[in-house]
Design a protein around this motif. Structure first.
Motif, mmCIF file in Angstrom:
data_model
loop_
_atom_site.group_PDB
_atom_site.id
_atom_site.type_symbol
_atom_site.label_atom_id
_atom_site.label_comp_id
_atom_site.label_asym_id
_atom_site.label_seq_id
_atom_site.Cartn_x
_atom_site.Cartn_y
_atom_site.Cartn_z
ATOM 1 N N GLY A 1 0.771 -1.240 0.000
ATOM 2 C CA GLY A 1 0.000 0.000 0.000
ATOM 3 C C GLY A 1 0.798 1.284 0.000
ATOM 4 N N ALA A 2 2.091 1.231 -0.264
ATOM 5 C CA ALA A 2 2.878 2.462 -0.323
ATOM 6 C C ALA A 2 2.339 3.377 -1.415
ATOM 7 N N ARG A 3 2.273 4.672 -1.134
ATOM 8 C CA ARG A 3 1.787 5.651 -2.116
ATOM 9 C C ARG A 3 2.904 5.944 -3.112
ATOM 10 N N VAL A 4 2.663 5.612 -4.369
ATOM 11 C CA VAL A 4 3.716 5.671 -5.375
ATOM 12 C C VAL A 4 4.170 7.105 -5.653
ATOM 13 N N ASP A 5 3.298 8.089 -5.467
ATOM 14 C CA ASP A 5 3.669 9.474 -5.750
ATOM 15 C C ASP A 5 3.828 10.321 -4.491
ATOM 16 N N ALA A 6 4.064 9.673 -3.343
ATOM 17 C CA ALA A 6 4.356 10.430 -2.116
ATOM 18 C C ALA A 6 5.632 11.240 -2.332
ATOM 19 N N ARG A 7 5.657 12.446 -1.780
ATOM 20 C CA ARG A 7 6.814 13.328 -1.967
ATOM 21 C C ARG A 7 7.606 13.452 -0.669
ATOM 22 N N ASN A 8 8.916 13.571 -0.820
ATOM 23 C CA ASN A 8 9.765 13.787 0.352
ATOM 24 C C ASN A 8 9.979 15.282 0.571
ATOM 25 N N GLY A 9 10.893 15.629 1.455
ATOM 26 C CA GLY A 9 11.113 17.031 1.789
ATOM 27 C C GLY A 9 11.667 17.862 0.655
ATOM 28 N N ARG A 10 12.213 17.220 -0.374
ATOM 29 C CA ARG A 10 12.730 17.944 -1.540
ATOM 30 C C ARG A 10 11.735 17.969 -2.687
ATOM 31 N N GLY A 11 10.521 17.467 -2.402
ATOM 32 C CA GLY A 11 9.495 17.441 -3.441
ATOM 33 C C GLY A 11 9.655 16.303 -4.424
ATOM 34 N N GLU A 12 10.500 15.329 -4.109
ATOM 35 C CA GLU A 12 10.739 14.209 -5.016
ATOM 36 C C GLU A 12 9.744 13.073 -4.778
ATOM 37 N N THR A 13 9.303 12.463 -5.859
ATOM 38 C CA THR A 13 8.608 11.186 -5.763
ATOM 39 C C THR A 13 9.663 10.082 -5.781
ATOM 40 N N ALA A 14 9.223 8.847 -5.561
ATOM 41 C CA ALA A 14 10.180 7.735 -5.617
ATOM 42 C C ALA A 14 10.799 7.627 -7.010
ATOM 43 N N LEU A 15 10.004 7.876 -8.056
ATOM 44 C CA LEU A 15 10.523 7.812 -9.420
ATOM 45 C C LEU A 15 11.610 8.863 -9.624
ATOM 46 N N SER A 16 11.365 10.054 -9.144
ATOM 47 C CA SER A 16 12.357 11.131 -9.254
ATOM 48 C C SER A 16 13.632 10.770 -8.493
ATOM 49 N N ALA A 17 13.466 10.205 -7.296
ATOM 50 C CA ALA A 17 14.624 9.813 -6.494
ATOM 51 C C ALA A 17 15.436 8.723 -7.194
ATOM 52 N N ALA A 18 14.746 7.768 -7.806
ATOM 53 C CA ALA A 18 15.434 6.681 -8.505
ATOM 54 C C ALA A 18 16.223 7.213 -9.695
ATOM 55 N N CYS A 19 15.626 8.141 -10.441
ATOM 56 C CA CYS A 19 16.299 8.673 -11.630
ATOM 57 C C CYS A 19 17.494 9.541 -11.270
ATOM 58 N N GLY A 20 17.475 10.134 -10.080
ATOM 59 C CA GLY A 20 18.576 10.981 -9.663
ATOM 60 C C GLY A 20 19.656 10.274 -8.885
ATOM 61 N N ALA A 21 19.471 8.985 -8.631
ATOM 62 C CA ALA A 21 20.443 8.243 -7.820
ATOM 63 C C ALA A 21 21.736 8.001 -8.596
ATOM 64 N N ALA A 22 22.852 8.176 -7.921
ATOM 65 C CA ALA A 22 24.159 7.888 -8.519
ATOM 66 C C ALA A 22 24.473 6.418 -8.274
ATOM 67 N N LEU A 23 24.235 5.591 -9.272
ATOM 68 C CA LEU A 23 24.395 4.151 -9.129
ATOM 69 C C LEU A 23 25.588 3.655 -9.941
ATOM 70 N N ARG A 24 26.101 2.508 -9.547
ATOM 71 C CA ARG A 24 27.157 1.868 -10.323
ATOM 72 C C ARG A 24 26.560 1.307 -11.624
ATOM 73 N N PRO A 25 27.367 1.162 -12.670
ATOM 74 C CA PRO A 25 26.846 0.626 -13.935
ATOM 75 C C PRO A 25 26.138 -0.712 -13.776
ATOM 76 N N ASP A 26 26.626 -1.576 -12.859
ATOM 77 C CA ASP A 26 26.001 -2.886 -12.688
ATOM 78 C C ASP A 26 24.655 -2.803 -11.983
ATOM 79 N N GLU A 27 24.296 -1.606 -11.477
ATOM 80 C CA GLU A 27 23.012 -1.430 -10.813
ATOM 81 C C GLU A 27 21.952 -0.814 -11.723
ATOM 82 N N HIS A 28 22.346 -0.415 -12.936
ATOM 83 C CA HIS A 28 21.423 0.291 -13.815
ATOM 84 C C HIS A 28 20.237 -0.571 -14.249
ATOM 85 N N ALA A 29 20.488 -1.841 -14.542
ATOM 86 C CA ALA A 29 19.395 -2.719 -14.986
ATOM 87 C C ALA A 29 18.358 -2.875 -13.888
ATOM 88 N N ARG A 30 18.828 -3.003 -12.644
ATOM 89 C CA ARG A 30 17.907 -3.137 -11.514
ATOM 90 C C ARG A 30 17.092 -1.863 -11.331
#
Length: 425
Positions: free
Chosen positions: A201-230
């Motif tokens: 039941g997590a709200r998919v478009d809940a916003r954090n203190g920076r106004g980010e949704t989970a999708l926005s947070a995921a797209c802005g994450a600095a991930l290693r190349p091997d984590e991109h597919a995940r």
């Protein structure tokens, strides 16, 4: 009396703490078990593992910043309990022993309880034991984080499942960032955690203190190349659960801005196919195309030209012609980016002065391409290129979907979609 003023049962300079630290540093599990299960006077004893309060020692060498008033007067003091140590180390037998002797599962003199420590270390068996002994699944740490917020690795999925089974709130905001557990999963590309939270039941478009949704947070994450597919799987999951592809954070940056800032073409394409606006501008006036051009030279292994192609084939405006020399200067080391962008203009006047912004070693490394570029200084583009531009202008932002429908060989379709060839004609 506050925690920082409390006298520990075992101060940092005590023999017990010295032995405890030696066991921890030496990974001596047997000795550690003896110390925390048999040698402590009572199961909820407060143990001081660190204390750098230099103000207590008149002979201490003060940090230079103190003399100019720039040094913080706070100091690090680490307090803990035997149960917290056992949980942090994943020693299930010790956790069971201490709980059996009546240890308080929620004691947190150092700001984090044993359940926090178990989750931070991804120790599922310890977390389950603590929950079975009525540890609070939503206990907040001194930083305002619940145990679910500390499920930060793929190995912590079992801890997250146990917490939810015992009533943990999947909507709880944590810390100064006000992240939900779904935000935490998104920031770390944990697709299975995200699936678990969404199913609970997590709200998919809940916003954090920076106004980010989970999708926005995921797209802005600095991930290693091997984590991109995940991460791509995670974003696909979020979009399938109704995440808005074009939401903006407090800086008016969309998920597409962030994906382009990391030059991740697969993610950019996914967002564009779900309606993200390739023309969007953030508060600074930057478009997604500007974002990828800003970072292209820093991430050539990410093939930034693919992201540039995706944007241009989904209707992104190209760069203002007078600004092209600036792009050439910043992206000279990635000539495929220059080629894709240059070919998005029907005609762009090439200046011999552009050579001055290209480092000599870069010019020599990519000599064939740059020679073809400057050969166009006094020559119009070929008819085939002009036809390409006419078709692309007619198709507009639907190039990506209409070009593959044309009865043309694949090589010509690729040409229309700005596939780089290594030289300009």
């Amino acid at each position: 009396m506050s925690v920082s003023d409390r006298l520990p049962d075992y101060p940092v300079n005590s023999d017990f703490v010295k032995k405890l630290k030696a066991a921890l540093e030496g990974r001596d599990e047997a000795r550690l078990k003896d110390l925390i299960c048999a040698d402590v006077r009572h199961v909820d004893a407060v143990i001081e593992l660190a204390n750098d309060d230099w103000m207590k020692d008149p002979s201490a060498q003060l940090p230079p910043g103190v003399l100019v008033g720039l040094w913080t007067l706070e100091y690090k003091r680490e307090l803990t309990t035997p149960l917290c140590i056992a949980a942090a180390q994943g020693h299930t037998a010790c956790v069971r022993h201490l709980l059996g002797r009546g240890a308080d599962p929620d004691a947190s003199p150092g700001g984090r309880g044993a359940l926090h420590e178990a989750c931070l270390g991804s120790h599922t068996a310890c977390a389950r034991l603590l929950l079975q002994h009525r540890a609070d699944p939503d206990l907040l740490s001194a930083e305002g984080l619940a145990p679910l917020h500390l499920c930060r690795t793929a190995a912590s999925l079992g801890c997250a499942q146990a917490l939810l089974e015992h009533g943990a709130s999947v909507q709880l905001e944590g810390g100064t960032s006000r992240d939900t557990p779904l935000h935490v999963a998104a920031q770390r590309g944990l697709d299975e955690h995200a699936r678990l939270y969404l199913n609970r039941g997590a709200r998919v478009d809940a916003r954090n203190g920076r106004g980010e949704t989970a999708l926005s947070a995921a797209c802005g994450a600095a991930l290693r190349p091997d984590e991109h597919a995940r991460c791509l799987r995670l974003c696909t999951l979020l979009l399938r659960h109704g995440a808005a592809a074009d939401t903006r954070d407090e800086d008016e940056r969309s998920p597409l801005h962030k994906a382009c800032g990391h030059a991740r073409p697969g993610l950019a394409r996914l967002l564009l196919l779900h309606g993200a606006d390739a023309r969007a501008l953030d508060y600074g006036g930057a478009s997604p195309l500007a974002r990828v051009l800003q970072t292209a030279a820093c991430a050539p292994e990410g093939e930034p030209q693919l992201t540039v192609q995706e944007l241009l084939n989904h209707g992104s405006p190209t760069v203002w012609p007078d600004a092209f020399p600036k792009v050439l200067k910043s992206c000279a080391a990635v000539p495929t980016v220059i080629e894709v962008l240059f070919n998005s203009y029907s005609q762009l006047r090439v200046s011999e002065s552009w050579k001055d912004v290209i480092p000599e070693e870069v010019f020599q490394m990519h000599q064939a391409f740059y020679q073809s570029l400057f050969a166009l200084a006094h020559t119009p583009r070929c008819l085939q290129h002009l036809c390409r531009c006419a078709i692309r202008k007619s198709f507009g932002r639907k190039c990506f979907s209409l070009v593959p429908l044309l009865p043309l060989p694949e090589s010509l379709q690729n040409y229309l979609l700005l596939e780089p060839e290594g030289v300009l004609h």
